[in-house]
Design a protein around this motif. Structure first.
Motif, short mmCIF file in Angstrom:
data_model
loop_
_atom_site.label_atom_id
_atom_site.label_comp_id
_atom_site.label_asym_id
_atom_site.label_seq_id
_atom_site.Cartn_x
_atom_site.Cartn_y
_atom_site.Cartn_z
N TYR A 15 4.16 -4.32 -4.03
CA TYR A 15 2.94 -4.57 -4.79
C TYR A 15 3.30 -5.20 -6.12
O TYR A 15 4.20 -4.71 -6.80
CB TYR A 15 2.19 -3.26 -5.03
N ILE A 73 6.55 0.43 -2.03
CA ILE A 73 5.86 1.63 -1.55
C ILE A 73 6.08 1.80 -0.06
O ILE A 73 5.92 0.85 0.71
CB ILE A 73 4.33 1.56 -1.81
N THR A 119 4.96 1.84 6.90
CA THR A 119 4.73 0.57 6.22
C THR A 119 5.49 0.50 4.90
O THR A 119 5.43 1.44 4.11
CB THR A 119 3.21 0.38 5.99
N GLU A 172 3.39 -6.79 2.84
CA GLU A 172 3.44 -5.55 3.62
C GLU A 172 4.16 -5.76 4.95
O GLU A 172 3.89 -6.73 5.66
CB GLU A 172 2.02 -5.09 3.97
N ALA A 205 -8.54 -0.80 10.92
CA ALA A 205 -9.71 -0.96 11.77
C ALA A 205 -9.30 -0.87 13.24
O ALA A 205 -9.98 -0.24 14.05
CB ALA A 205 -10.42 -2.28 11.48
N SER A 260 -7.27 -8.94 11.11
CA SER A 260 -7.46 -8.70 9.67
C SER A 260 -6.99 -7.30 9.31
O SER A 260 -5.93 -7.13 8.73
CB SER A 260 -8.89 -8.97 9.25
N SER A 261 -7.77 -6.26 9.67
CA SER A 261 -7.41 -4.90 9.24
C SER A 261 -6.66 -4.12 10.32
O SER A 261 -7.16 -3.91 11.42
CB SER A 261 -8.67 -4.13 8.83
N LEU A 262 -5.46 -3.66 9.98
CA LEU A 262 -4.68 -2.81 10.89
C LEU A 262 -5.39 -1.48 11.09
O LEU A 262 -5.48 -0.97 12.22
CB LEU A 262 -3.29 -2.59 10.30
N GLU A 283 1.87 4.80 11.57
CA GLU A 283 2.42 3.62 10.89
C GLU A 283 3.56 4.03 9.97
O GLU A 283 3.60 5.13 9.45
CB GLU A 283 1.36 2.90 10.04
N GLN A 286 3.80 9.30 1.12
CA GLN A 286 4.07 8.04 0.46
C GLN A 286 5.12 8.24 -0.63
O GLN A 286 5.15 9.26 -1.28
CB GLN A 286 2.76 7.54 -0.15
N ARG A 342 -0.81 -9.97 1.55
CA ARG A 342 -2.20 -9.53 1.34
C ARG A 342 -2.77 -10.21 0.12
O ARG A 342 -2.12 -10.27 -0.93
CB ARG A 342 -2.26 -8.00 1.17
N SER A 344 5.82 -1.80 1.51
CA SER A 344 5.08 -2.84 0.81
C SER A 344 5.67 -3.12 -0.56
O SER A 344 6.28 -2.25 -1.18
CB SER A 344 3.63 -2.42 0.59
N SER A 375 -6.43 4.93 2.00
CA SER A 375 -7.37 3.88 2.35
C SER A 375 -6.60 2.63 2.75
O SER A 375 -5.40 2.53 2.51
CB SER A 375 -8.28 3.58 1.15
N SER A 376 -7.33 1.71 3.34
CA SER A 376 -6.67 0.47 3.76
C SER A 376 -6.84 -0.59 2.68
O SER A 376 -7.76 -0.52 1.86
CB SER A 376 -7.29 -0.04 5.05
N PHE A 377 -5.97 -1.57 2.71
CA PHE A 377 -6.06 -2.67 1.75
C PHE A 377 -7.43 -3.33 1.85
O PHE A 377 -8.08 -3.61 0.84
CB PHE A 377 -4.94 -3.69 2.04
N THR A 378 -7.88 -3.55 3.09
CA THR A 378 -9.17 -4.19 3.31
C THR A 378 -10.29 -3.42 2.61
O THR A 378 -11.08 -4.00 1.86
CB THR A 378 -9.46 -4.29 4.82
C1 16G Z 1 -2.57 -0.30 2.61
C2 16G Z 1 -1.41 0.62 2.93
C3 16G Z 1 -0.68 0.22 4.18
C4 16G Z 1 -1.65 -0.02 5.31
C5 16G Z 1 -2.68 -1.04 4.91
C6 16G Z 1 -3.70 -1.26 5.99
C7 16G Z 1 -0.47 1.17 0.72
C8 16G Z 1 0.71 1.28 -0.12
N1 16G Z 1 -0.36 0.67 1.92
O1 16G Z 1 -2.15 -1.49 2.07
O2 16G Z 1 0.19 1.28 4.52
O3 16G Z 1 -0.95 -0.46 6.44
O4 16G Z 1 -3.36 -0.58 3.75
O5 16G Z 1 -4.61 -2.23 5.54
O6 16G Z 1 -1.51 1.54 0.28
P1 16G Z 1 -5.52 -3.08 6.51
O7 16G Z 1 -6.32 -2.10 7.33
O8 16G Z 1 -6.34 -3.90 5.60
O9 16G Z 1 -4.62 -3.89 7.38
#
Ligand code: 16G
Length: 244
Positions: free
Chosen positions: A229, A210, A225, A149, A170, A166-168, A223, A184, A139, A227, A91-94
């Motif tokens: 945390y 991570i 990534t 991140e 998305a 905001s969301s990558l 991706e 991961q 974040r 991070s 899932s995404s952080f958002t």
């Molecule tokens: C999470 C993911 C990260 C991803 C991000 C996208 C982990 C360790 N990492 O943080 O890889 O790029 O979500 O989030 O879970 P976003 O869509 O909010 O930008």
């Protein structure tokens, strides 16, 4: 200074009185999240009570999750946001923060296009020197810093890094490259002073490093990534099954 606040003649045990005092100080903002509590010795001196009593009060609040003890550096008010994060969900952080009723945020530390480093091209399956788009973000959840991140995406998938506001994920989803599967790995690290400052924790606080590589439905790496945390704000949880 606060010595008058404890009442020896009260039927309420002193350690409970001290717990109330600390809870009150947190509620009123006198003690803030991540702030250090005075040492056991100072508290016992200031309040005129035994160290055993102070220890008992602190242990109770640690148990309740209100205080955290960091080995070698003392006792702190627990972070304002505490998150349990499933380890096996892509899932995404958002989405993670929205799912918890927290307001997700991203502060850009850097963003741009450049040639992939050898490590990045290995991770993303790119030819040496191929372009990548990079997103370095702090974040936040309800404005509390949670993670740093560094996301790297093949440039041909997101040629316009400004598109990510905001969301990558998305943006990746919108362009037909929804992450479907990821690899991961994680390990423990100590934050350097720059990272600690960004995350508003003391230098040398523990964090989880991570790395995630995600792939779309065609198996294209979308991706890579890395991070950091906050170790004090995150609990990673996973379900285990009996191995064969
Ligand atoms: C999470 C993911 C990260 C991803 C991000 C996208 C982990 C360790 N990492 O943080 O890889 O790029 O979500 O989030 O879970 P976003 O869509 O909010 O930008």
């Amino acid at each position: 200074r606060d010595a008058g606040s404890l009442d020896e003649s009260s039927p309420t045990p002193l350690y409970l009185q001290l717990q109330h005092l600390i809870q009150q100080a947190v509620r009123s903002g006198k003690l803030r999240a991540d702030e250090a509590l005075p040492s056991e010795r100072d508290l016992s001196r200031q309040l005129g009570i035994s160290r055993v009593t102070v220890r008992k009060a602190i242990a109770g609040l640690v148990e309740k999750g209100m205080l955290v003890q960091r080995w070698g550096s003392g006792t702190f008010i627990a972070p304002a946001v505490q998150v349990e994060q499933p380890l096996s969900r892509l899932s995404s952080f958002t989405d993670d923060m929205l799912g918890r009723g927290l307001h997700p945020g991203a502060v850009f530390l850097g963003r741009g296009v450049g040639p992939a480093t050898p490590k990045e091209s290995m991770a993303l399956g790119l030819s040496p020197g191929e372009l990548v788009s990079r997103f370095d973000r702090l974040r936040t959840a309800d404005d509390v810093p949670m993670a740093i991140e560094h996301a790297v995406v093949p440039n041909r998938l997101v040629p316009d890094p400004e598109a990510v506001s905001s969301s990558l994920y998305a943006v990746l989803i919108g362009r037909g490259h929804a992450p479907r599967r990821a690899l991961q790995r994680l390990h423990a690290v100590l934050l350097n002073s720059e990272q600690a400052k960004l995350l508003q924790v003391p230098d040398g606080t523990a964090a989880l490093y991570i790395e995630r590589r995600s792939f779309d439905q065609d198996g294209v790496a979308v991706e890579f990534t890395s991070s950091y945390y906050r170790g004090d704000a995150y609990d990673f949880v996973a379900e285990l099954s009996l191995g064969s």
